[in-house]
Motif scaffolding. Structure first.
Motif, mmCIF file in Angstrom:
data_model
loop_
_atom_site.group_PDB
_atom_site.id
_atom_site.type_symbol
_atom_site.label_atom_id
_atom_site.label_comp_id
_atom_site.label_asym_id
_atom_site.label_seq_id
_atom_site.Cartn_x
_atom_site.Cartn_y
_atom_site.Cartn_z
ATOM 1 N N HIS A 148 -0.831 3.701 9.401
ATOM 2 C CA HIS A 148 0.331 4.084 10.192
ATOM 3 C C HIS A 148 1.628 3.707 9.457
ATOM 4 O O HIS A 148 2.605 4.475 9.456
ATOM 5 N N HIS A 149 1.618 2.554 8.824
ATOM 6 C CA HIS A 149 2.810 2.155 8.068
ATOM 7 C C HIS A 149 3.073 3.149 6.931
ATOM 8 O O HIS A 149 4.211 3.587 6.731
ATOM 9 N N VAL A 150 1.998 3.495 6.204
ATOM 10 C CA VAL A 150 2.142 4.440 5.089
ATOM 11 C C VAL A 150 2.642 5.785 5.627
ATOM 12 O O VAL A 150 3.569 6.399 5.069
ATOM 13 N N MET B 119 0.843 -1.210 0.000
ATOM 14 C CA MET B 119 0.000 0.000 0.000
ATOM 15 C C MET B 119 0.872 1.252 0.000
ATOM 16 O O MET B 119 0.607 2.209 -0.719
ATOM 17 N N TYR B 120 1.922 1.234 0.809
ATOM 18 C CA TYR B 120 2.834 2.389 0.839
ATOM 19 C C TYR B 120 3.418 2.632 -0.558
ATOM 20 O O TYR B 120 3.437 3.754 -1.064
ATOM 21 N N GLU B 121 3.875 1.568 -1.200
ATOM 22 C CA GLU B 121 4.504 1.733 -2.518
ATOM 23 C C GLU B 121 3.507 2.303 -3.527
ATOM 24 O O GLU B 121 3.851 3.146 -4.360
ATOM 25 N N PHE B 122 2.252 1.843 -3.416
ATOM 26 C CA PHE B 122 1.221 2.323 -4.344
ATOM 27 C C PHE B 122 0.932 3.816 -4.116
ATOM 28 O O PHE B 122 0.895 4.609 -5.052
ATOM 29 N N ILE C 45 1.619 9.638 -5.515
ATOM 30 C CA ILE C 45 2.017 10.985 -5.089
ATOM 31 C C ILE C 45 3.168 11.500 -5.962
ATOM 32 O O ILE C 45 3.144 12.632 -6.446
ATOM 33 N N LEU C 46 4.161 10.649 -6.196
ATOM 34 C CA LEU C 46 5.314 11.089 -6.995
ATOM 35 C C LEU C 46 4.898 11.411 -8.427
ATOM 36 O O LEU C 46 5.339 12.399 -9.009
ATOM 37 N N SER C 47 4.018 10.582 -8.967
ATOM 38 C CA SER C 47 3.583 10.802 -10.334
ATOM 39 C C SER C 47 2.892 12.162 -10.449
ATOM 40 O O SER C 47 3.095 12.906 -11.405
ATOM 41 N N VAL D 212 -7.177 14.063 -3.698
ATOM 42 C CA VAL D 212 -7.645 12.972 -2.837
ATOM 43 C C VAL D 212 -7.234 11.617 -3.413
ATOM 44 O O VAL D 212 -7.388 11.381 -4.618
ATOM 45 N N ILE D 213 -6.730 10.768 -2.540
ATOM 46 C CA ILE D 213 -6.448 9.384 -2.934
ATOM 47 C C ILE D 213 -7.375 8.521 -2.093
ATOM 48 O O ILE D 213 -7.279 8.525 -0.859
ATOM 49 N N ASN D 214 -8.264 7.775 -2.718
ATOM 50 C CA ASN D 214 -9.098 6.874 -1.927
ATOM 51 C C ASN D 214 -8.706 5.427 -2.189
ATOM 52 O O ASN D 214 -8.946 4.881 -3.266
ATOM 53 N N VAL D 215 -8.060 4.846 -1.158
ATOM 54 C CA VAL D 215 -7.695 3.425 -1.226
ATOM 55 C C VAL D 215 -8.417 2.674 -0.110
ATOM 56 O O VAL D 215 -8.058 1.540 0.213
#
Ligand code: NDP
Ligand code: OXD
Length: 309
Positions: A146-148, A96-99, A104-106, A219-222
């Protein structure tokens, strides 16, 4: 005693293979293979047809095949004595963090814009953002959130979080409860929703809350599609207040071809693919809960049925 796997939407073969590898002695059956329903005491489920508890009268535990349990909570026929557990897996949190980082970077580096420009053979520069210039607000700082949050913090983002209860101290600024929601949203340039879907969080991404974000936010909805009030999200984007949204989850999955999200140029969609449970990684914890069920012991990763997550 047997373990049954029930899902209307998932490919079961990789799950069966992973469970058989991790626990060759366990009887693992699909719903169709069950000859004696009274033998089934443990179910592994994802988007099941409501009514499994009636079908398996001796069921004691249901394990979600993912982190979310909203698919189980909406089944009105699961009696209170049945224990519900879910997946907590470092791989799920890291994926999830990588996604989220990729999205965000993109966006910071205008990669979607440049892809569109390439298609039109347009050569036009645009200033990009740097990590320290953005405040990322994580809505739902549970296991995954929390990890993200901590991983984004480590690479240089400004991070803040919002949750239901105060929780443990963290390396980032934490807000909690309804009273602190406005302060949290006011300070968030990129909102990442990682909440579970419960009666309290349903429709939380609505006009009122989205307009509390600063102008130009994104907004990012995951979390779950039910967090978004679809027409209000579109309205706030079209008003120019929000710069856009990346949506991985939807009220209806797969999303109907008629839905306006598909063709909205400020909405980026992915097919509930942010972080997928890896059957090999989680088979040991599922089997551990199976054995604990056999022995009548406390289970790992229990869901609080009253809170709904
Ligand atoms: P957790 O249960 O560990 O965390 C949930 C977080 O949400 C907690 O911080 C909790 O607060 C907070 N929360 C719950 N209700 C409220 C509320 N009413 N107001 C404010 N905060 C609230 O869940 P996970 O981190 O394991 O997973 C979160 C969700 O992510 C899943 O339920 C699922 O929907 C989604 N998900 C999506 C995936 C995808 O591929 N798109 C993959 C995996 C998960 P508190 O800390 O106070 O309890
Ligand atoms: C999950 C999911 O909840 O895949 O694990 O959405």
């Amino acid at each position: 005693m047997a373990l049954v796997i029930v899902s209307e939407t998932l490919q079961l073969q990789p799950w069966i293979a992973a469970l058989k590898k991790a626990g060759p002695e366990v009887e693992i059956l699909t719903q169709q293979e069950v000859k004696d329903p009274g033998k089934v005491e443990f179910a592994l489920a994802w988007n099941h047809r409501p009514g499994i508890c009636k079908e398996f009268p001796n069921l004691k535990t249901i394990s979600s095949m993912g982190a979310g349990v909203d698919h189980l909570m909406k089944d009105p026929d699961i009696p209170q004595h049945i224990r519900i557990v879910r997946i907590i897996d470092p791989m799920l949190s890291q994926d999830m963090y990588e996604f989220v980082l990729a999205l965000i970077l993109s966006r910071m580096k205008n990669l979607r814009l440049f892809q569109e420009q390439q298609q039109q053979k347009v050569w036009k520069k645009k200033r990009y953002l740097r990590m320290g210039q953005l405040r990322v607000g994580i809505m739902g700082t549970g296991v995954i959130g929390h990890h993200v949050a901590t991983a984004l913090l480590k690479v240089g983002f400004n991070v803040l979080g919002w949750s239901r209860t105060e929780g443990q101290p963290s390396g980032y600024r934490k807000f909690f409860g309804q009273e602190q929601m406005k302060d949290f949203l006011n300070r968030t340039d990129i909102l990442v929703c990682l909440l579970p879907l419960t009666p309290e969080t349903k429709g939380i991404l609505n006009r009122g809350h989205l307009t509390m974000l600063p102008a130009g936010a994104w907004v990012i909805n995951v979390g779950r599609g039910g967090h978004v009030v679809d027409e209000e999200l579109i309205e706030v984007i079209d008003s120019g207040h929000l710069d856009g949204a990346s949506l991985d989850v939807f009220q209806e999955e797969p999303l109907s071809p008629q839905h306006p999200f598909w063709s909205h140029h400020k909405i980026q969609m992915t097919p509930h693919n942010a972080s997928l449970t890896d059957p090999d990684s989680v088979a040991p914890q599922i089997l551990e809960n199976y054995y604990r069920t056999l022995r009548g012991e406390p289970l790992l990763n229990m869901v609080n049925r009253e809170a709904g997550y």
